[in-house]
Design an enzyme around this catalytic site. Structure first.
Site, PDB file in Angstrom:
ATOM      1  N   LYS A 185       0.854  -1.189   0.000  1.00 27.34           N
ATOM      2  CA  LYS A 185       0.000   0.000   0.000  1.00 27.34           C
ATOM      3  C   LYS A 185       0.890   1.239   0.000  1.00 27.34           C
ATOM      4  O   LYS A 185       1.772   1.374   0.849  1.00 27.34           O
ATOM      5  CB  LYS A 185      -0.903   0.023   1.243  1.00 27.34           C
ATOM      6  CG  LYS A 185      -1.794   1.273   1.287  1.00 27.34           C
ATOM      7  CD  LYS A 185      -2.832   1.195   2.388  1.00 27.34           C
ATOM      8  CE  LYS A 185      -2.335   1.675   3.721  1.00 27.34           C
ATOM      9  NZ  LYS A 185      -2.158   3.134   3.807  1.00 27.34           N
ATOM     10  N   ASP A 190      -3.422   4.322  -1.957  1.00 27.62           N
ATOM     11  CA  ASP A 190      -4.357   4.802  -0.932  1.00 27.62           C
ATOM     12  C   ASP A 190      -4.353   6.335  -0.892  1.00 27.62           C
ATOM     13  O   ASP A 190      -3.746   6.939  -0.018  1.00 27.62           O
ATOM     14  CB  ASP A 190      -3.886   4.203   0.409  1.00 27.62           C
ATOM     15  CG  ASP A 190      -4.735   4.614   1.602  1.00 27.62           C
ATOM     16  OD1 ASP A 190      -5.883   5.048   1.411  1.00 27.62           O
ATOM     17  OD2 ASP A 190      -4.229   4.492   2.737  1.00 27.62           O
ATOM     18  N   LYS A 219      -7.345   8.222  -1.261  1.00 22.93           N
ATOM     19  CA  LYS A 219      -8.629   8.688  -0.700  1.00 22.93           C
ATOM     20  C   LYS A 219      -9.146   9.945  -1.399  1.00 22.93           C
ATOM     21  O   LYS A 219      -9.321  10.991  -0.781  1.00 22.93           O
ATOM     22  CB  LYS A 219      -8.486   8.963   0.805  1.00 22.93           C
ATOM     23  CG  LYS A 219      -7.998   7.769   1.617  1.00 22.93           C
ATOM     24  CD  LYS A 219      -8.012   8.105   3.119  1.00 22.93           C
ATOM     25  CE  LYS A 219      -7.600   6.954   3.992  1.00 22.93           C
ATOM     26  NZ  LYS A 219      -6.164   6.629   3.973  1.00 22.93           N
ATOM     27  N   ASP A 242     -13.524  14.874  -4.341  1.00 24.99           N
ATOM     28  CA  ASP A 242     -13.620  16.162  -5.038  1.00 24.99           C
ATOM     29  C   ASP A 242     -14.863  16.110  -5.920  1.00 24.99           C
ATOM     30  O   ASP A 242     -15.648  15.152  -5.828  1.00 24.99           O
ATOM     31  CB  ASP A 242     -12.341  16.404  -5.856  1.00 24.99           C
ATOM     32  CG  ASP A 242     -12.023  17.890  -6.018  1.00 24.99           C
ATOM     33  OD1 ASP A 242     -12.977  18.678  -6.253  1.00 24.99           O
ATOM     34  OD2 ASP A 242     -10.851  18.267  -5.920  1.00 24.99           O
ATOM     35  N   THR A 256     -10.813   5.905  10.634  1.00 19.15           N
ATOM     36  CA  THR A 256     -10.708   5.234  11.945  1.00 19.15           C
ATOM     37  C   THR A 256     -10.311   6.230  13.047  1.00 19.15           C
ATOM     38  O   THR A 256     -10.471   5.950  14.214  1.00 19.15           O
ATOM     39  CB  THR A 256      -9.676   4.091  11.912  1.00 19.15           C
ATOM     40  OG1 THR A 256      -8.436   4.623  11.450  1.00 19.15           O
ATOM     41  CG2 THR A 256     -10.120   2.964  11.012  1.00 19.15           C
ATOM     42  N   ARG A 259       3.143  -1.130  10.609  1.00 18.83           N
ATOM     43  CA  ARG A 259       4.239  -1.173  11.582  1.00 18.83           C
ATOM     44  C   ARG A 259       4.565  -2.545  12.166  1.00 18.83           C
ATOM     45  O   ARG A 259       5.742  -2.814  12.408  1.00 18.83           O
ATOM     46  CB  ARG A 259       3.970  -0.132  12.678  1.00 18.83           C
ATOM     47  CG  ARG A 259       4.133   1.279  12.131  1.00 18.83           C
ATOM     48  CD  ARG A 259       3.486   2.320  12.990  1.00 18.83           C
ATOM     49  NE  ARG A 259       2.024   2.240  12.911  1.00 18.83           N
ATOM     50  CZ  ARG A 259       1.201   3.100  13.486  1.00 18.83           C
ATOM     51  NH1 ARG A 259       1.695   4.090  14.202  1.00 18.83           N
ATOM     52  NH2 ARG A 259      -0.108   2.966  13.365  1.00 18.83           N
TER      53      ARG A 259
HETATM   54  O1  C5P Z   1      -0.919   0.679  12.247  1.00 16.33           O
HETATM   55  P1  C5P Z   1      -0.313   0.194  10.953  1.00 16.33           P
HETATM   56  O2  C5P Z   1       1.082   0.708  10.748  1.00 16.33           O
HETATM   57  O3  C5P Z   1      -0.458  -1.289  10.745  1.00 16.33           O
HETATM   58  O4  C5P Z   1      -1.216   0.915   9.879  1.00 16.33           O
HETATM   59  C1  C5P Z   1      -1.305   0.480   8.566  1.00 16.33           C
HETATM   60  C2  C5P Z   1      -2.237   1.400   7.815  1.00 16.33           C
HETATM   61  O5  C5P Z   1      -3.472   1.492   8.515  1.00 16.33           O
HETATM   62  C3  C5P Z   1      -1.759   2.855   7.668  1.00 16.33           C
HETATM   63  O6  C5P Z   1      -1.074   3.043   6.475  1.00 16.33           O
HETATM   64  C4  C5P Z   1      -3.047   3.650   7.675  1.00 16.33           C
HETATM   65  O7  C5P Z   1      -3.521   3.827   6.380  1.00 16.33           O
HETATM   66  C5  C5P Z   1      -4.029   2.776   8.397  1.00 16.33           C
HETATM   67  N1  C5P Z   1      -4.338   3.298   9.733  1.00 16.33           N
HETATM   68  C6  C5P Z   1      -5.645   3.562  10.035  1.00 16.33           C
HETATM   69  N2  C5P Z   1      -5.987   4.070  11.269  1.00 16.33           N
HETATM   70  C7  C5P Z   1      -5.047   4.309  12.191  1.00 16.33           C
HETATM   71  C8  C5P Z   1      -3.698   4.018  11.915  1.00 16.33           C
HETATM   72  C9  C5P Z   1      -3.379   3.510  10.655  1.00 16.33           C
HETATM   73  O8  C5P Z   1      -6.521   3.346   9.214  1.00 16.33           O
HETATM   74  N3  C5P Z   1      -5.414   4.803  13.372  1.00 16.33           N
END
Ligand code: C5P
Length: 238
Positions: A33, A60, A62, A65, A123, A217
């Protein structure tokens, strides 16, 4: 996009770091991604480079417009040969329809076109903030289901959502409607929850109906990323 493998969120601040990360996988085709940070700094060249190396790409960005602008932009992104794209459902049904039309124009072969999915509520949006700022009495779940239904009506393939919302969306919108879920932490992941709120394991996400999981991560920051990827993939496939 390979359904049996997680999508790795390549959230790095430089291409060098991203390349050093990918090199560890020794030529394996990955689902990756690319988010706004990497794309805005490095542009289409980065997508072409990853594609040439055989990786499958969820871009990604998003988009949100007016329909005409989104149409033209989605057309340009489809021409890059990505496998998955997304827009904000809040942009409306017409914007989403135009986005789907742009994909069909740029890639008429339905087997080769990218999947188009919608973002419902971010989120990071709490129910209290959503109600105050979007001037609504709806619960987060009602809003997410509403946007998922709107996206389906517009012809989209699915939504990005919390893994804990997949089941609800499948029940309300249909099992064929794809759910792509971040918020994944493997069962042996020892570190803090970071900024992910409603999280679950790859196995639980599968049981709840996720079609694709997005993992950042826990893989990119792991002491041994290849091993972390293997473990998460095994848990996802189990
Ligand atoms: O937390 P992690 O590093 O696994 O996140 C992977 C992806 O999840 C990020 O690139 C981001 O797009 C999404 N994310 C999210 N909400 C969060 C943190 C990360 O949707 N609070």
């Amino acid at each position: 996009m390979q359904k049996d493998k997680p999508i790795i969120a390549l959230d790095f601040d430089t291409v060098d770091k991203m390349e050093a990360f990918i090199q560890q996988f020794e030529g394996q085709a990955l689902n990756v991604k690319i988010g706004m940070e990497m794309y805005y700094a490095n542009g289409p060249a980065l997508v072409k480079q990853l594609k040439a190396a055989g990786h499958h790409i969820f871009l990604d960005l998003k988009l949100h417009d007016i329909p005409n602008t989104v149409h033209r932009s989605i057309r340009a992104l489809t021409e890059l040969g990505v496998d998955m794209l997304n827009v904000h459902a809040a942009g409306g049904e017409e914007m989403m329809r135009w986005a789907m039309e742009a994909i069909a124009e740029a890639q008429p072969d339905p087997d080769k076109r990218p999947l188009l999915i919608a973002v419902t509520q971010l989120t990071s949006t709490s129910e209290a903030a959503m109600q105050a700022e979007q001037l609504t009495q709806a619960t987060i779940e009602e809003s997410v289901v509403h946007y998922a239904q709107l996206s389906q009506k517009a012809g989209l393939d699915g939504v990005v959502c919390s893994p804990l919302e997949s089941r609800l969306i499948k029940d309300q919108v249909g099992t064929d409607f794809i759910t792509v879920t971040p918020g994944i932490r493997p069962s042996n992941y020892q570190s803090q929850r970071e900024d992910q709120e409603r999280i679950t394991t790859p196995a639980k996400a599968k049981a709840l109906g996720s079609d694709y999981i997005v993992v950042g991560r826990p893989i990119t920051q792991a002491a041994d990323p290849v091993q972390a990827y293997r473990d998460i993939t095994a848990e996802w496939q189990a």
